[in-house]
Motif scaffolding. Structure first.
Motif, PDB file in Angstrom:
ATOM      1  N   GLU A  30      -6.327   1.593   9.254  1.00 60.27           N
ATOM      2  CA  GLU A  30      -6.967   0.809   8.201  1.00 60.27           C
ATOM      3  C   GLU A  30      -5.925   0.044   7.388  1.00 60.27           C
ATOM      4  OE1 GLU A  30      -9.699   3.036   5.793  1.00 60.27           O
ATOM      5  OE2 GLU A  30     -10.402   4.228   7.503  1.00 60.27           O
ATOM      6  N   HIS A  31      -4.788   0.669   7.139  1.00 60.89           N
ATOM      7  CA  HIS A  31      -3.758   0.009   6.345  1.00 60.89           C
ATOM      8  C   HIS A  31      -3.109  -1.135   7.107  1.00 60.89           C
ATOM      9  CE1 HIS A  31      -3.114   2.614   2.652  1.00 60.89           C
ATOM     10  NE2 HIS A  31      -4.158   3.147   3.274  1.00 60.89           N
ATOM     11  N   GLU A  74      -3.739   5.483  -0.922  1.00 56.75           N
ATOM     12  CA  GLU A  74      -4.481   6.478  -0.158  1.00 56.75           C
ATOM     13  C   GLU A  74      -3.996   7.860  -0.590  1.00 56.75           C
ATOM     14  OE1 GLU A  74      -7.558   6.260   2.417  1.00 56.75           O
ATOM     15  OE2 GLU A  74      -6.157   4.573   2.489  1.00 56.75           O
ATOM     16  N   ARG A 130      -8.076   5.379  -3.068  1.00 52.91           N
ATOM     17  CA  ARG A 130      -8.984   6.056  -2.157  1.00 52.91           C
ATOM     18  C   ARG A 130      -8.653   7.532  -2.113  1.00 52.91           C
ATOM     19  NH1 ARG A 130      -8.388   1.960   3.069  1.00 52.91           N
ATOM     20  NH2 ARG A 130      -9.356   0.105   2.121  1.00 52.91           N
ATOM     21  N   LEU A 190      -3.049  -0.796  -2.997  1.00 53.86           N
ATOM     22  CA  LEU A 190      -3.928   0.076  -2.224  1.00 53.86           C
ATOM     23  C   LEU A 190      -3.242   1.426  -2.091  1.00 53.86           C
ATOM     24  CD1 LEU A 190      -6.334   0.763  -0.387  1.00 53.86           C
ATOM     25  CD2 LEU A 190      -5.078  -0.308   1.517  1.00 53.86           C
ATOM     26  N   GLU A 203      -6.905  -0.172  -5.812  1.00 55.30           N
ATOM     27  CA  GLU A 203      -7.908   0.548  -5.040  1.00 55.30           C
ATOM     28  C   GLU A 203      -7.331   1.912  -4.701  1.00 55.30           C
ATOM     29  OE1 GLU A 203     -10.661   0.288  -0.973  1.00 55.30           O
ATOM     30  OE2 GLU A 203      -9.374  -1.400  -1.550  1.00 55.30           O
ATOM     31  N   SER A 242       0.853  -1.191   0.000  1.00 58.43           N
ATOM     32  CA  SER A 242       0.000   0.000   0.000  1.00 58.43           C
ATOM     33  C   SER A 242       0.882   1.231   0.000  1.00 58.43           C
ATOM     34  CB  SER A 242      -0.945   0.011   1.211  1.00 58.43           C
ATOM     35  OG  SER A 242      -0.257   0.302   2.416  1.00 58.43           O
ATOM     36  N   ARG A 290      -9.351  11.071  -0.521  1.00 58.57           N
ATOM     37  CA  ARG A 290      -9.879  11.548   0.755  1.00 58.57           C
ATOM     38  C   ARG A 290     -10.039  13.064   0.743  1.00 58.57           C
ATOM     39  NH1 ARG A 290     -11.649   7.056   3.710  1.00 58.57           N
ATOM     40  NH2 ARG A 290     -10.048   5.408   3.663  1.00 58.57           N
TER      41      ARG A 290
END
Length: 276
Positions: free
Chosen positions: A265-266, A216, A247, A214, A245, A166, A249
């Protein structure tokens, strides 16, 4: 390895070690969080790579990851971001030299003598950790900004070595943004074909493993449009059919306030993959 810091934290220990790195040819500081479960069993490891100007201290002091690592039984390992010390090449700018290793193996002088952060992270560090700590060979990797770039590149170039990857606000296409262009030209030379080995948007096209990514990203990040450009990774993954994915924010910037908000969350996401 010489332990230079030892602090109780969420039932475990936040330590910092100093060791001589063969890959980098200098002494390196390395943060290791051992959760309470490490006293009785071997645990999987999450590697965290930090960003420009950082040392191992930024993440361990600001992200608050130890709480979640203790909850899930995961060792967290945080290296420095570059070789350091007398005789190690440097530059007055914040985005080149010490504190800005970019997780590549430099091929140009004066950088090539020490700047082999890719080898350090991908080869030397896991061997060191698994030989000296109660760690299994189950590995995950993550990072922020320059470190997010490093995490994506190391995972994509080493199929089967990591269970998950991630990144927070990663530099996804360093070959096409000012930070990366400056560093790659200095460390690797002007041949842009050589840069592709350290560019996640290029690596997904030929990835031999479809490890889900992932990412962020804060939508109020001051570097979003000029240095990070997550849309380039989204487009590259769509072309290659690589799982991503992304995300986005609203309201979050590039700081560790952003990292701290979502690190739980990670860690949980990595923990599930590490124990699958």
């Amino acid at each position: 390895m010489n332990r230079i810091e030892h602090r109780a934290c969420f039932g475990g220990w936040q330590d910092v070690y100093r060791h001589e790195s063969e890959a980098l040819g200098c002494a390196m500081d390395l943060a290791v969080y051992l959760p309470p479960q490490a006293e009785r069993e071997r645990l999987p490891v999450l590697y965290w790579l930090s960003g420009l100007t950082c040392t191992e201290q930024n993440f361990i002091a600001k992200a608050g990851a130890q709480r979640y690592a203790a909850e899930h039984g995961v060792i967290v390992v945080v290296p420095d971001t570059s070789p350091r010390g007398e005789g190690v090449a440097d530059d007055p700018a914040y985005d080149l030299g010490q504190g800005a290793g970019f997780y590549v193996n430099a091929t140009r002088a004066p950088w090539a003598a020490h700047y082999r952060m890719y080898d350090y992270v991908a080869e030397e560090l896991p061997a060191l950790v698994e030989a000296n700590f109660p760690a299994t060979a189950a590995r995950a990797i993550s990072g922020h900004s320059m470190g997010g770039h490093g995490a994506l590149v190391v995972a994509l170039r080493n199929p089967g070595r990591y269970r998950s990857v991630s990144a927070f606000a990663p530099i996804v296409a360093p070959s096409r943004v000012p930070w990366g262009e400056k560093a790659f030209a200095a460390y690797l030379g002007e041949d842009r074909a050589a840069w592709e080995a350290y560019d996640a948007t290029a690596l997904v096209a030929s990835a031999r493993e479809r490890l889900p990514l992932l990412v962020e990203q804060g939508e109020s990040d001051e570097f979003l449009a000029t240095q990070l450009r997550p849309e380039l990774l989204r487009e590259a993954c769509a072309r290659a059919g690589h799982p991503l994915e992304l995300r986005l924010r609203p309201g979050y910037d590039h700081s560790y306030y952003f990292v701290a908000s979502f690190i739980g969350e990670h860690v949980a996401w990595h923990a599930r993959a590490l124990r699958a």
